[in-house]
Design an enzyme around this catalytic site. Structure first.
Site, PDB file in Angstrom:
ATOM      1  N   HIS A 194       0.810  -1.223   0.000  1.00  0.00           N
ATOM      2  CA  HIS A 194       0.000   0.000   0.000  1.00  0.00           C
ATOM      3  C   HIS A 194       0.840   1.269   0.000  1.00  0.00           C
ATOM      4  O   HIS A 194       0.367   2.314  -0.452  1.00  0.00           O
ATOM      5  CB  HIS A 194      -0.948   0.015   1.203  1.00  0.00           C
ATOM      6  CG  HIS A 194      -2.151  -0.847   0.982  1.00  0.00           C
ATOM      7  ND1 HIS A 194      -2.134  -2.204   1.205  1.00  0.00           N
ATOM      8  CD2 HIS A 194      -3.386  -0.567   0.514  1.00  0.00           C
ATOM      9  CE1 HIS A 194      -3.316  -2.706   0.914  1.00  0.00           C
ATOM     10  NE2 HIS A 194      -4.094  -1.740   0.484  1.00  0.00           N
ATOM     11  N   GLY A 195       2.043   1.182   0.505  1.00  0.00           N
ATOM     12  CA  GLY A 195       2.852   2.393   0.463  1.00  0.00           C
ATOM     13  C   GLY A 195       4.086   2.285   1.316  1.00  0.00           C
ATOM     14  O   GLY A 195       4.204   1.415   2.179  1.00  0.00           O
TER      15      GLY A 195
END
Lengths: 477, 323
Positions: free
Chosen positions: A326-327
């Site tokens: 996701h990051g």
């Protein structure tokens, strides 16, 4: 180009018209149109990254053929590793370079070495996580001989860059999408009409639920230090609905748009907030990513075949990688690991597959036990979402600490009655359709009831939506 | 020929025809909804909408929110018989001097303008930039309406509403001026009329808050060569179409202290710039005590009228000298 922009409202009818009325003689022409439209759609963000997309498509297309043509397992493996390395190399560079450098420097500073780090001003190419995963699943499937290598560049390029799924999924599989691309599509009224319903429901979730929640959530998370504990709880709960409305709304629009072109995409959400435990939640949330990790990471790692410890280890790896996907931020990693911790009691007691059917099937309301299970699962996810939403781990911990004080039982101010009423409308409609493909699959109702519901939802969108071309949260991933 | 007739001529697929007819019903209803609500757009709609409705002016006021509230075109119209002024000042984030504002000005100004009067209001902030911004392209004004609007004289301006009105359009109807005038009402001539309490306690409270904001704001700012260059370009462009006046608008003592600490030689720089371009610089900053400000930064409307009249008198005097 955003789905909720004027540009897209012009783009879509033009492509639809050309697709069914001009390029309809052969499916190959339609594919060419879809490819050009998809490239245009992507270039509207930043045309420079189109080259990266084209390169990534070319790399996987060529690797697939080389893998299939390889006379020895070793050569095939070489091409597989080359493709995976380059794909992950690009993803790693654009998405994780600064994160690794910063974390490494912090580690060295922690042990007494002062280092000057060289951070780059990197712009993340939109959709890179999604199209990289498309390409990876394809080359792995060719290597594992689950599918034959695609020999037609246009068909393969459409599979990767098809505009409804290009920037935020669902993450498709070649086995599911390519066969649809390689056959003649005929216009199907039922499919298209239901696609329109799904689009409408997607807009409702994005523009009414997500965008309205977003304003208050942003306010609360920005000023969390001065907010009351009850307001912080409201912030966490509304963020749960914001991210659901945003991402599942996007997926509904993507699936609905694709159905207008006679192509079915993988279901990405299945009413996750009606889940009775966290395992069920993960079978219903971002399904295409969860199943991707299951098929290409969890099972190759041994899945659940190697005993309890192996199962626990693999589950933690999956959630760690999912968080990292996701990051490049520790908040996402902790969010992922927290979900793994939630999973643990179910795994240990072997109860992670106990809620496979739709909740309260054949009944209007859930039982008391089901109801409390749903509420408890929702509370767990809300708690984890705090990490997902926070700017840093420190902020998340501070936010959580502030929830536990005497103001927890005060009346939130302002009490967001309007937003909760809108969320209630969404939940009621989704509950009624929880066994269906999407929240507004209502073709079973009589035509006048159906039309009445369309008018009501359209009116709510027009009356309460935010028309600010707000970006979708998952575009940043 | 009715719609079904047109469709019969080229759509043979019954399913498709059925789909298009039913969809068109909803699409037409939606278009009508937006078209009708758009008709009610007015000075209450938002703080910028009316800047993008016609007609295109030949006498113009430029600047940021200080200018938009302190300079009242009606007063100038009264002083300069036969001329109509338009206040094309937006706010500090959208209309600081820069390429975006310059391009917007070209679209706003009547292309046939000759002998126009142009009042360019300045303060240190609309010629500064955030220190942390690495590229001019990252400046906020690139996201403003000035950067992407094509039509500046449509009324109602559907382009503006579609691109920049982020609320439900139902609010345009619900909050129209015939029901109640907004506290921040934008007149057709571009003057932003702000109605707030002028009780001394309220004024003091707002000023304190604004001063604190500007103390923080000042730390992030630096004078910008990019903005000065654009300002110079705007002066050169307008000088070919009439007479340019540069006006420094004062603010309360608290704000002026911050400005003077930030750029003590700002007025001198403006004086030099005006001499270089052979235009007049009217510096009202030493007279800041003469006016009342709603929040320390923006002049109260009644004092704005007085202030505008003083500018008009200065310009008239200057023009008399020129003759």
């Amino acid at each position: 180009m955003l789905f909720n922009s004027i540009g897209f409202l012009v783009f879509l009818p033009i492509v639809f018209f050309l697709y069914w009325f001009v390029f309809n003689k052969k499916y190959q022409y339609q594919n060419l149109l879809l490819l050009l439209s998809s490239f245009y759609f992507y270039a509207c963000w930043d045309w420079r990254f189109l080259f990266l997309l084209v390169f990534s498509i070319g790399l996987d297309f060529f690797s697939g053929i080389q893998i299939e043509n390889s006379k020895t397992k070793k050569t095939a493996k070489f091409w597989l590793i080359l493709s995976i390395t380059i794909n992950l190399g690009f993803l790693g560079f654009f998405k994780y370079y600064n994160f690794f450098i910063e974390s490494f420097a912090e580690l060295l500073n922690g042990v007494g070495f002062n280092v000057n780090i060289w951070l780059l001003n990197i712009i993340l190419p939109i959709g890179i996580s999604f199209y990289t995963f498309h390409g990876l699943s394809y080359v792995i499937d060719v290597y594992k001989k689950r599918i034959s290598a695609e020999r037609n560049y246009v068909d393969y390029a459409v599979f990767v860059s098809y505009f409804p799924l290009l920037v935020a999924g669902p993450i498709e599989r070649a086995t599911h999408l390519l066969p649809q691309i390689q056959k003649k599509r005929t216009f199907n009224y039922e499919q298209a009409a239901d696609g329109m319903r799904q689009i409408l429901w997607g807009f409702f979730k994005k523009m009414v639920i997500a965008d309205n929640c977003a304003q208050l959530v942003s306010e609360i998370f920005t000023h969390y230090q001065t907010e009351s504990a009850s307001n912080l709880v409201i912030g966490a709960v509304l963020f749960a609905f914001q991210i659901y409305g945003d991402f599942s709304g996007y997926s509904d629009i993507a699936l609905g748009v694709s159905r207008l072109f006679g192509i079915e995409l993988l279901k990405n959400f299945s009413f996750p907030y009606f889940s009775r435990d966290i395992a069920e939640f993960w079978r219903r949330w971002h399904i295409s990513l969860s199943s991707w990790f299951r098929d290409y990471l969890y099972i190759p790692l041994g899945g659940s075949n190697g005993g309890m410890w192996m199962k626990i280890r693999n589950t933690f790896i999956i959630f760690f990688v999912s968080g990292f996907w996701h990051g490049a931020n520790w908040t996402f990693i902790i969010w992922g690991l927290l979900n793994a911790v939630y999973f643990l009691p179910l795994l240990v007691r072997n109860k992670n597959r106990q809620n496979l059917e739709v909740v309260a099937m054949g009944r209007l309301l859930p039982s008391i036990k089901e109801f409390f299970s749903i509420i408890f699962t929702f509370m767990l996810t809300c708690f984890a979402w705090i990490f997902f939403r926070a700017e840093s781990v420190t902020q998340a911990i501070s936010y959580i600490k502030k929830i536990f004080n005497s103001t927890l039982f005060s009346i939130p101010h302002p009490l967001p009655i309007k937003i909760f009423s809108l969320v209630a409308v969404m939940l009621v409609i989704e509950w009624m359709n929880r066994s269906r493909f999407h929240g507004l699959e209502i073709e079973r109702l009589n035509p006048w009831m159906r039309r009445g519901l369309y008018v009501l939802i359209i009116f709510i969108v027009l009356r309460y939506a935010n028309f600010g071309n707000n970006e979708f949260i998952y575009f940043q991933f | 020929m009715p719609i079904s007739g047109i469709m019969n001529s080229f759509i043979f697929n019954f399913n498709m025809k059925n789909f298009l007819i039913k969809s068109s019903f909803y699409i037409v209803a939606l278009i009508l909804w937006f078209a009708i609500l758009g008709l009610y757009a007015d000075g209450n709609t938002d703080d910028n909408y009316r800047h993008f409705t016609g007609p295109r002016p030949s006498n113009i006021i430029l600047g940021d929110s200080r200018g938009s509230q302190a300079l009242v075109p009606d007063v100038l119209d009264g002083k300069f018989k036969g001329r109509e002024f338009n206040n094309f000042s937006l706010n500090i984030t959208e209309s600081p001097y820069g390429q975006v504002y310059y391009e917007g000005l070209k679209k706003k100004l009547n292309p046939d303008t000759k002998n126009g009067i142009f009042i360019l209001t300045v303060d240190p902030w609309n010629l500064s930039v955030n220190k942390n911004i690495k590229s001019d392209k990252d400046l906020f004004e690139h996201k403003s309406a000035l950067a992407d609007m094509h039509f500046y004289e449509m009324s109602p301006n559907y382009e503006y509403l579609l691109k920049h009105y982020s609320r439900s359009w139902f609010n345009i109807f619900k909050e129209r001026e015939s029901i109640v005038k907004s506290n921040t009402y934008l007149h057709k001539n571009g003057w932003m009329e702000v109605n707030v309490s002028t009780h001394p306690d309220s004024l003091k409270m707002r000023e304190n808050r604004k001063v604190n904001d500007y103390i923080e704001f000042e730390k992030t700012q630096k004078l910008s060569q990019y903005r000065l260059k654009a300002f110079q370009d705007i002066i050169t462009y307008l000088k070919n179409k009439g007479t340019v006046y540069i006006v420094r608008i004062p603010a309360s003592k608290g704000i002026m202290d911050i400005e003077n600490a930030y750029l003590p030689d700002f007025s001198r720089r403006m004086e030099e710039l005006s001499k270089k371009n052979d235009v007049k610089f009217l510096d009202f900053s030493p007279e800041y005590k003469k006016y009342i400000y709603t929040d320390g930064n923006h002049m109260y409307k009644e004092y704005g009228k007085v202030f505008t009249a003083q500018i008009a008198d200065s310009i008239l005097l200057d023009q008399k000298k020129l003759k």
